[in-house]
Motif scaffolding. Structure first.
Motif, PDB file in Angstrom:
ATOM      1  N   UNK A 155       8.539  23.498  -8.867  1.00  0.00           N
ATOM      2  CA  UNK A 155       7.527  22.650  -8.212  1.00  0.00           C
ATOM      3  C   UNK A 155       8.135  21.330  -7.732  1.00  0.00           C
ATOM      4  N   UNK A 156       9.049  20.780  -8.514  1.00  0.00           N
ATOM      5  CA  UNK A 156       9.607  19.466  -8.163  1.00  0.00           C
ATOM      6  C   UNK A 156      10.962  19.565  -7.482  1.00  0.00           C
ATOM      7  N   UNK A 157      11.467  20.775  -7.318  1.00  0.00           N
ATOM      8  CA  UNK A 157      12.734  20.937  -6.607  1.00  0.00           C
ATOM      9  C   UNK A 157      13.969  20.646  -7.423  1.00  0.00           C
ATOM     10  N   UNK A 158      13.906  20.902  -8.736  1.00  0.00           N
ATOM     11  CA  UNK A 158      15.123  20.775  -9.556  1.00  0.00           C
ATOM     12  C   UNK A 158      16.153  21.805  -9.112  1.00  0.00           C
ATOM     13  N   UNK A 164      25.081  22.774 -12.252  1.00  0.00           N
ATOM     14  CA  UNK A 164      23.947  22.430 -13.114  1.00  0.00           C
ATOM     15  C   UNK A 164      24.034  21.006 -13.655  1.00  0.00           C
ATOM     16  N   UNK A 165      25.246  20.503 -13.844  1.00  0.00           N
ATOM     17  CA  UNK A 165      25.388  19.145 -14.381  1.00  0.00           C
ATOM     18  C   UNK A 165      25.410  18.087 -13.284  1.00  0.00           C
ATOM     19  N   UNK A 166      25.186  18.517 -12.032  1.00  0.00           N
ATOM     20  CA  UNK A 166      25.042  17.596 -10.921  1.00  0.00           C
ATOM     21  C   UNK A 166      26.364  17.233 -10.303  1.00  0.00           C
ATOM     22  N   UNK A 167      26.317  16.375  -9.282  1.00  0.00           N
ATOM     23  CA  UNK A 167      25.141  15.744  -8.662  1.00  0.00           C
ATOM     24  C   UNK A 167      24.584  16.594  -7.520  1.00  0.00           C
ATOM     25  N   UNK A 168      23.715  15.972  -6.714  1.00  0.00           N
ATOM     26  CA  UNK A 168      23.271  16.612  -5.487  1.00  0.00           C
ATOM     27  C   UNK A 168      21.779  16.861  -5.369  1.00  0.00           C
ATOM     28  N   UNK A 169      21.044  16.611  -6.449  1.00  0.00           N
ATOM     29  CA  UNK A 169      19.627  16.968  -6.420  1.00  0.00           C
ATOM     30  C   UNK A 169      18.801  15.841  -7.012  1.00  0.00           C
ATOM     31  N   UNK A 170      17.815  15.416  -6.253  1.00  0.00           N
ATOM     32  CA  UNK A 170      17.101  14.191  -6.607  1.00  0.00           C
ATOM     33  C   UNK A 170      16.445  14.198  -7.984  1.00  0.00           C
ATOM     34  N   UNK A 171      15.658  15.201  -8.348  1.00  0.00           N
ATOM     35  CA  UNK A 171      15.055  15.105  -9.696  1.00  0.00           C
ATOM     36  C   UNK A 171      16.099  15.138 -10.808  1.00  0.00           C
ATOM     37  N   UNK A 172      17.110  15.982 -10.663  1.00  0.00           N
ATOM     38  CA  UNK A 172      18.143  16.081 -11.703  1.00  0.00           C
ATOM     39  C   UNK A 172      18.876  14.752 -11.878  1.00  0.00           C
ATOM     40  N   UNK A 173      19.053  13.998 -10.814  1.00  0.00           N
ATOM     41  CA  UNK A 173      19.813  12.750 -10.902  1.00  0.00           C
ATOM     42  C   UNK A 173      18.940  11.553 -11.264  1.00  0.00           C
ATOM     43  N   UNK A 174      17.741  11.495 -10.703  1.00  0.00           N
ATOM     44  CA  UNK A 174      16.963  10.255 -10.874  1.00  0.00           C
ATOM     45  C   UNK A 174      16.205  10.205 -12.194  1.00  0.00           C
ATOM     46  N   UNK A 175      15.848  11.368 -12.746  1.00  0.00           N
ATOM     47  CA  UNK A 175      15.085  11.346 -14.008  1.00  0.00           C
ATOM     48  C   UNK A 175      15.944  10.808 -15.163  1.00  0.00           C
ATOM     49  N   UNK A 176      17.173  11.306 -15.351  1.00  0.00           N
ATOM     50  CA  UNK A 176      17.983  10.686 -16.418  1.00  0.00           C
ATOM     51  C   UNK A 176      18.328   9.230 -16.122  1.00  0.00           C
ATOM     52  N   UNK A 177      18.466   8.895 -14.844  1.00  0.00           N
ATOM     53  CA  UNK A 177      18.736   7.495 -14.504  1.00  0.00           C
ATOM     54  C   UNK A 177      17.551   6.624 -14.910  1.00  0.00           C
ATOM     55  N   UNK A 178      16.339   7.147 -14.721  1.00  0.00           N
ATOM     56  CA  UNK A 178      15.144   6.392 -15.140  1.00  0.00           C
ATOM     57  C   UNK A 178      15.201   6.109 -16.637  1.00  0.00           C
TER      58      UNK A 178
END
Lengths: 387, 182
Positions: A155-158, A164-178
């Motif tokens: 739904x959120x585009x993970x 899998x450990x990134x980067x390149x995808x907004x939810x995967x990167x910004x949620x842990x940054x938050x």
């Protein structure tokens, strides 16, 4: 007209295709923000970003300046009261509210619809004894490992596939940054002051893995952690490092298990009687074990039995003191020097010390051993839907 | 007017701790009941025991309490602080040689001082900033402590004794005031 990335709707993660060079000179008539009639003003945006740096709020990367209308969109995704306290760090006398979390999530670059996942991830993190008990100040410099399960991934585009450990995808990167910004700003744990990491962990505040449930032969991690039924949920623990196990040429699944056991039993992390790991298996390795008739529990049991080092190996690395515990930390002890050299010291004692996740692309037999800082709570947090 | 940029720190929520009182000092340690608050870090126990031995043999103190922290990273509970304050007139604590344990040592010290017990916290030099920040958060912006070189964990028994001897003057200066009336 091509869609700008800023306006792209959330949806299934695109296949990682060739990078499109950014259009660096977007004509003013196409650079309209979604909900105002004003043209975009990059000069003002730059000034606002610099302002955020000057306040000391940044982790080093640019922040999205948060405003009340933006934060209101985050708050609108949850039923929780903005003033609800969602985490307390008693030793520094600071706490975090839903409202502060929303500001930090907005600044991290999250979309408002990610906010329930941020809240679930933070809840899951704060279940960790090490997170509440000084882990963020530790010389270990641990990194949260966030695992996302359930429909929310699509739904959120993970990213649930390769890298899998990134980067390149907004939810995967910004949620842990938050989460990292909450620790920095709401808890006030700033590097070189209350944060005393010696070297820290690469990828700190940027590790969020959406399990590849579609190619896993087993149930999701959330189901092992108290949230069954395929519901969206987040699990989290603190970690100190990760190491790949590349083993793609043997047809024998026990060869691969022995290879994994070697990395799991490695001497470097051993300072306590047990040294838990999260095992992030590639789909290929997971399917190989399943094809051999092994359940997730079977893999865990095999590795618990065989991961470790002998007393002699520990001693030769200056780590003989680890042998003094006969069970868990704080439990009974013995004279470490009396333990014979050939005695095998197991680094794991229970399945909860080796949670298994399946992640990444089914394109190579490469898995990751992620070293847990302390102990994982073993409890996932459901992603709440707004009532 | 453009929208204001929101502050992510919750600065308005942060409650500034009132200045924490510092305990009154004795003029000397002669006859003083001294407690050791041992944080379990490698070599902390022999380090503090050696400090205690010198305070007893050379300065007339008496060791009346030994408390081992259950969690080096966390400040002690109010019950433990209360017990320590009842059992000892002076506390020596340490050795703060990591990010969380040195901050916890500072927090324990500030609370003990407020309970009327002078404290000498022994911290390795690598952690000055974090100790001072933690003390400031607890209302003791001018917190004083003793330092020793980092690391302590790898020292031999003899080296630990030498280190303990080298901080004795600082420890005594922290917990006494020669001008104080007996």
């Amino acid at each position: 007209m091509t869609e700008t990335t800023a306006n792209a709707a959330p949806g299934p993660a695109a296949e990682p295709g060739p990078a499109v060079p950014p259009d660096t000179a977007v004509p003013q008539d196409t650079a309209m923000p979604p909900d105002t009639a004003m043209p975009l003003d990059p000069d003002m945006a730059q000034a606002a970003i610099e302002h955020c740096y000057e306040q000391g709020w940044s982790d080093g990367l640019p922040l999205v300046p948060a405003t009340q209308p933006l934060v209101d969109k985050f708050l609108a995704t949850t039923s929780r009261d903005p003033d609800e306290i969602i985490g307390t760090l008693e030793q520094v006398g600071r706490d975090c509210t839903v409202y502060l979390a929303a500001i930090n999530a907005a600044m991290a670059g999250c979309k408002p619809e990610y906010f329930p996942v941020v809240l679930a991830a933070f809840d899951a993190l704060m279940r960790e004894r090490a997170a509440r008990g000084g882990g963020f100040q530790s010389t270990s410099g641990p990194a949260p490992l966030i695992i996302v399960n359930g429909p929310v991934r699509k739904e959120l585009g993970f990213n649930t596939a390769g890298g899998a450990f990134g980067p390149g995808f907004r939810p995967n990167m910004t949620i842990p940054r938050a989460i990292g910004l909450i620790v920095r700003n709401a808890f006030g744990i700033v590097p070189h002051v209350l944060e005393q990491a010696t070297q820290g962990v690469p990828g700190r505040w940027s590790i969020c893995v959406a399990e590849n449930e579609e190619e896993s032969p087993w149930g999701p991690l959330a189901a092992d952690a108290g949230v069954p039924g395929g519901r969206s949920a987040v699990s989290c623990t603190l970690t100190r490092t990760m190491e790949f196990v590349d083993n793609r040429h043997t047809p024998n699944h026990e060869d691969v298990l022995r290879d994994l056991a070697d990395s799991i039993g490695r001497l470097g992390p051993q300072i306590f009687p047990h040294t838990p790991v999260a095992l992030v298996l590639s789909p290929e390795h997971a399917q190989m074990f399943a094809d051999a008739g092994m359940s997730k529990a079977d893999v865990q049991a095999w590795l618990i039995e065989r991961s470790g080092r002998t007393a002699g190996q520990l001693r030769r690395a200056g780590k003989g003191e680890v042998l003094r515990w006969t069970g868990a930390l704080g439990g009974p002890t013995r004279d470490a020097e009396s333990v014979p050299d050939e005695e095998f010291h197991r680094v794991l004692a229970a399945p909860q010390q080796i949670p298994i996740v399946v992640a990444g692309a089914k394109n190579a037999a490469i898995s990751m051993v992620v070293r847990i800082f302390g102990e994982w709570s073993g409890v996932a947090t459901p992603v709440a839907e707004k009532k | 007017m453009p929208n204001a940029i929101l502050d992510p720190t919750g600065a308005t929520r942060v409650q500034r701790k009132a200045a924490a009182p510092r305990a009154a000092r004795r003029s000397s340690l002669a006859g003083a009941r001294v407690g050791l608050l041992i944080n379990t870090k490698q070599n902390a126990r022999p380090f503090l025991e050696e400090v205690g031995r010198i305070l007893v043999e050379d300065h007339g103190a008496v060791i009346t309490a030994r408390h081992t922290k259950l969690n080096f990273a966390a400040p002690e509970s109010q019950e433990v602080i209360k017990d320590l304050a009842a059992e000892a007139e002076v506390i020596v604590t340490g050795v703060g040689d990591c990010g969380s344990c040195c901050a916890a040592a500072a927090a324990d010290s500030v609370v003990l001082e407020a309970a009327g017990v002078p404290v000498a916290a022994i911290i390795t030099e690598s952690f000055r900033t974090t100790v001072e920040k933690m003390a400031e958060l607890r209302g003791a912006a001018d917190f004083k402590y003793a330092t020793t070189a980092h690391p302590v964990a790898v020292l031999t028994e003899e080296q630990v004794k030498a280190r303990a001897a080298s901080v004795i003057d600082d420890v005594i200066a922290l917990v006494t005031d020669p001008s104080a009336a007996e």
